[in-house]
Structure formats: structure tokens, C-alpha cells
Design a protein around this motif. Structure first.
Motif, PDB file in Angstrom:
ATOM      1  N   ALA A  41       0.833  -1.213   0.000  1.00 53.21           N
ATOM      2  CA  ALA A  41       0.000   0.000   0.000  1.00 53.21           C
ATOM      3  C   ALA A  41       0.860   1.252   0.000  1.00 53.21           C
ATOM      4  N   ALA A  42       0.228   2.357  -0.415  1.00 49.47           N
ATOM      5  CA  ALA A  42       0.828   3.686  -0.346  1.00 49.47           C
ATOM      6  C   ALA A  42      -0.203   4.619   0.273  1.00 49.47           C
ATOM      7  N   ALA A  43       0.250   5.479   1.184  1.00 49.84           N
ATOM      8  CA  ALA A  43      -0.675   6.374   1.883  1.00 49.84           C
ATOM      9  C   ALA A  43       0.049   7.657   2.261  1.00 49.84           C
ATOM     10  N   GLY A  44      -0.672   8.568   2.946  1.00 48.13           N
ATOM     11  CA  GLY A  44      -0.103   9.854   3.328  1.00 48.13           C
ATOM     12  C   GLY A  44       0.651   9.795   4.637  1.00 48.13           C
ATOM     13  N   ARG A  45      -0.074   9.925   5.741  1.00 47.43           N
ATOM     14  CA  ARG A  45       0.539   9.896   7.067  1.00 47.43           C
ATOM     15  C   ARG A  45      -0.109   8.803   7.904  1.00 47.43           C
ATOM     16  N   VAL A  46       0.681   8.127   8.693  1.00 47.26           N
ATOM     17  CA  VAL A  46       0.163   7.016   9.477  1.00 47.26           C
ATOM     18  C   VAL A  46      -0.822   7.471  10.548  1.00 47.26           C
ATOM     19  N   THR A  47      -0.710   8.717  11.017  1.00 46.69           N
ATOM     20  CA  THR A  47      -1.621   9.207  12.059  1.00 46.69           C
ATOM     21  C   THR A  47      -2.756  10.058  11.510  1.00 46.69           C
ATOM     22  N   ALA A  48      -2.801  10.272  10.199  1.00 46.93           N
ATOM     23  CA  ALA A  48      -3.804  11.169   9.609  1.00 46.93           C
ATOM     24  C   ALA A  48      -5.108  10.422   9.341  1.00 46.93           C
ATOM     25  N   PHE A  49      -6.218  11.041   9.716  1.00 50.45           N
ATOM     26  CA  PHE A  49      -7.514  10.372   9.612  1.00 50.45           C
ATOM     27  C   PHE A  49      -7.870  10.037   8.163  1.00 50.45           C
ATOM     28  N   GLY A  50      -7.963  11.065   7.313  1.00 51.01           N
ATOM     29  CA  GLY A  50      -8.368  10.827   5.937  1.00 51.01           C
ATOM     30  C   GLY A  50      -7.301  10.151   5.103  1.00 51.01           C
ATOM     31  N   MET A  51      -6.037  10.427   5.424  1.00 49.83           N
ATOM     32  CA  MET A  51      -4.939   9.881   4.630  1.00 49.83           C
ATOM     33  C   MET A  51      -4.677   8.400   4.905  1.00 49.83           C
ATOM     34  N   TYR A  52      -5.210   7.894   6.029  1.00 52.71           N
ATOM     35  CA  TYR A  52      -4.898   6.496   6.372  1.00 52.71           C
ATOM     36  C   TYR A  52      -5.910   5.847   7.317  1.00 52.71           C
ATOM     37  N   LEU A  53      -6.189   6.489   8.460  1.00 46.52           N
ATOM     38  CA  LEU A  53      -6.941   5.831   9.522  1.00 46.52           C
ATOM     39  C   LEU A  53      -8.371   5.458   9.135  1.00 46.52           C
ATOM     40  N   ALA A  54      -9.041   6.300   8.374  1.00 49.30           N
ATOM     41  CA  ALA A  54     -10.419   5.986   7.982  1.00 49.30           C
ATOM     42  C   ALA A  54     -10.466   4.705   7.154  1.00 49.30           C
ATOM     43  N   ALA A  55      -9.496   4.549   6.243  1.00 49.26           N
ATOM     44  CA  ALA A  55      -9.436   3.333   5.425  1.00 49.26           C
ATOM     45  C   ALA A  55      -9.172   2.111   6.291  1.00 49.26           C
ATOM     46  N   MET A  56      -8.307   2.274   7.296  1.00 48.02           N
ATOM     47  CA  MET A  56      -8.029   1.156   8.198  1.00 48.02           C
ATOM     48  C   MET A  56      -9.259   0.805   9.033  1.00 48.02           C
ATOM     49  N   GLY A  57     -10.125   1.784   9.242  1.00 49.64           N
ATOM     50  CA  GLY A  57     -11.376   1.497   9.923  1.00 49.64           C
ATOM     51  C   GLY A  57     -12.255   0.556   9.114  1.00 49.64           C
ATOM     52  N   GLU A  58     -12.264   0.738   7.797  1.00 53.24           N
ATOM     53  CA  GLU A  58     -13.024  -0.162   6.927  1.00 53.24           C
ATOM     54  C   GLU A  58     -12.406  -1.557   6.917  1.00 53.24           C
ATOM     55  N   VAL A  59     -11.081  -1.621   6.977  1.00 47.74           N
ATOM     56  CA  VAL A  59     -10.400  -2.914   7.061  1.00 47.74           C
ATOM     57  C   VAL A  59     -10.812  -3.638   8.341  1.00 47.74           C
ATOM     58  N   ALA A  60     -10.858  -2.895   9.442  1.00 46.44           N
ATOM     59  CA  ALA A  60     -11.272  -3.488  10.717  1.00 46.44           C
ATOM     60  C   ALA A  60     -12.725  -3.960  10.657  1.00 46.44           C
ATOM     61  N   LYS A  61     -13.593  -3.155  10.027  1.00 45.57           N
ATOM     62  CA  LYS A  61     -15.003  -3.540   9.910  1.00 45.57           C
ATOM     63  C   LYS A  61     -15.174  -4.798   9.076  1.00 45.57           C
TER      64      LYS A  61
END
Length: 236
Positions: free
Chosen positions: A142-162
Motif C-alpha cells: 500500500a501507499a498512503a499519506g501519514r500514518v496518524t492522519a484520519f483521511g490519509m490512512y486511519l479511515a481506510a483502516m477502519g473499513e479494514v477493521a469492519k
């Protein structure tokens, strides 16, 4: 404890009580820290007006303005070393438990509901017939923006968790490019990355700048366009 306030992408009139000049001289300047990521997101005139509005309303106290990356800002928030911040609303939420509070939030013109205007878009190369769902992305690069940024990474990881996966073990590896988000699109198109994670509305910006032809990309877990005019793969 030094008071501190977080401003979520705002231009706000601050109402301050008069301060005697002698008292002002005895106090250090007030510090206003701006997330470096704000500049690409907001018109510079908007940012400048925010700065001048605060400076005008804290006078005669001096206002010291600093730009900083997110990780540095988070450290400053934890240590309470600044008085005002200009950052995303998701940062407010993450630091409310240590006393940060939002004053005013600017709503996005692209969203019908200001409470539902942040999220991520998951992209893959349109030629990848094997990548169509979140399940298909497991074990990929994968490629992303910042590991702590909501829109750049965390929101997508939320879908992975779901979807039932552990986000920390989902991808085989992730390259983080910070604000160089065109590099995310480039990696997906060249095959250096299998999947890219973009902050919501960044694709539309890249298309307007002729960075990418959107037909060369495919979008994973695309959500209905009932609340936001920009494509998104996550809950808002």
C-alpha cells in the motif's frame, strides 16, 4: 496548567478582555501553531485572515505563528506548549481527553453535513482485475499519506477493521509519503504499490490538475454519493 485551544480549520473572531500594557510585557507571546497540511487544503488568504483575526483580538499580547508537521503538533498538544492550533477536526477528537477543545469548525462546501465530511478513497490500478474488494487487498503493498492522519490512512483502516481484519497486519507493507500525495497515485499506476489511500476529495483535485486520468483507476468499497460530492470508500 497552561490553557490551550484547538481551532478546526477556522476563521474566528476571538473576544478577549482588555489587558493592561504592563501586564502584557510580563507575559510571553501567545503561540498559534498551524498544521503544515492546512496550506494545500485551504486558500492561503483564508489562513492569513485567520491569523490576522486572532492577532487583532489578542492585542496587545503578541501572537507568534508557527507551522509544524502533525507529529510535532501532537507532541506540542500533549505538552501544552501552544495556545491555539489550526488543524483538522479529527485531531480535535483524538486529543479531547487531554483538554483540547474546538472553538469553531469550518464546514466543507463538498459535504451536505459538516459532521460527515472526512474520509478516505481507496484506489487501485484499473488494470488489476484481481483487486475488487477489501478482501482482495489483504497481503498487498500500500501507499498512503501519514500514518496518524484520519483521511490519509486511519479511515481506510477502519473499513479494514469492519471487514474483520487486523489493520496492523493487513498489508504486507505501506509506504507513507506525507503531503506528497501525487506519489501515492504514481505508485499505484506504476505498480510499485497495489493499493493507494487518498484523503477524500484529493482525487478530484488531482484530476483538475491533470495529474491523473480517473479512468486509469478503480475504486474499492465505493460508498453512495448521497452525503458528499467527492468519491469515498469509507464512512464519513
Amino acid at each position: 496548567m497552561k490553557p490551550f485551544i484547538l481551532i478546526s480549520l477556522i476563521a474566528v473572531e476571538l473576544l478577549c478582555a482588555p489587558v493592561a500594557f504592563a501586564e502584557v510585557k510580563a507575559h510571553p507571546p501567545l503561540v498559534f501553531v498551524i498544521n503544515s497540511a492546512v496550506n494545500p487544503l485551504l486558500n492561503q488568504a483564508f489562513v492569513n485572515e485567520t491569523i490576522e483575526t486572532i492577532r487583532r483580538n489578542v492585542y496587545p499580547r503578541r501572537l507568534e505563528v508557527k507551522y509544524a508537521e502533525l507529529l510535532e503538533i501532537e507532541e506540542m498538544m500533549e505538552k501544552k506548549t501552544a495556545d491555539f492550533y489550526l488543524a483538522t477536526s479529527s485531531t480535535v477528537r483524538r486529543f479531547q481527553d487531554i483538554g483540547l477543545r474546538d472553538m469553531v469548525t469550518a464546514s466543507s462546501p463538498f459535504s451536505k453535513d459538516p459532521n460527515k465530511s472526512e474520509g478516505s478513497l481507496i484506489i487501485v490500478n484499473a488494470d488489476r482485475k484481481d483487486l475488487n474488494t477489501i478482501d482482495d487487498l489483504k497481503g498487498k503493498k500500500a501507499a498512503a499519506g501519514r500514518v496518524t492522519a484520519f483521511g490519509m490512512y486511519l479511515a481506510a483502516m477502519g473499513e479494514v477493521a469492519k471487514a474483520g481484519y487486523n489493520p496492523q497486519q493487513f498489508f504486507s507493507g505501506t509506504s507513507f509519503y506525507g503531503l506528497d500525495r501525487d506519489k501515492i497515485i504514481e505508485d499505484v499506476l506504476t505498480g510499485k504499490a497495489d493499493v493507494g489511500i487518498l484523503r477524500i476529495c484529493y482525487l478530484e483535485d488531482a484530476v483538475n490538475r491533470k495529474v491523473v486520468d480517473p479512468t486509469r483507476l478503480k475504486f474499492i468499497n465505493l460508498q453512495p454519493e448521497d452525503e458528499h460530492i467527492c468519491l469515498h470508500s469509507t464512512a464519513l
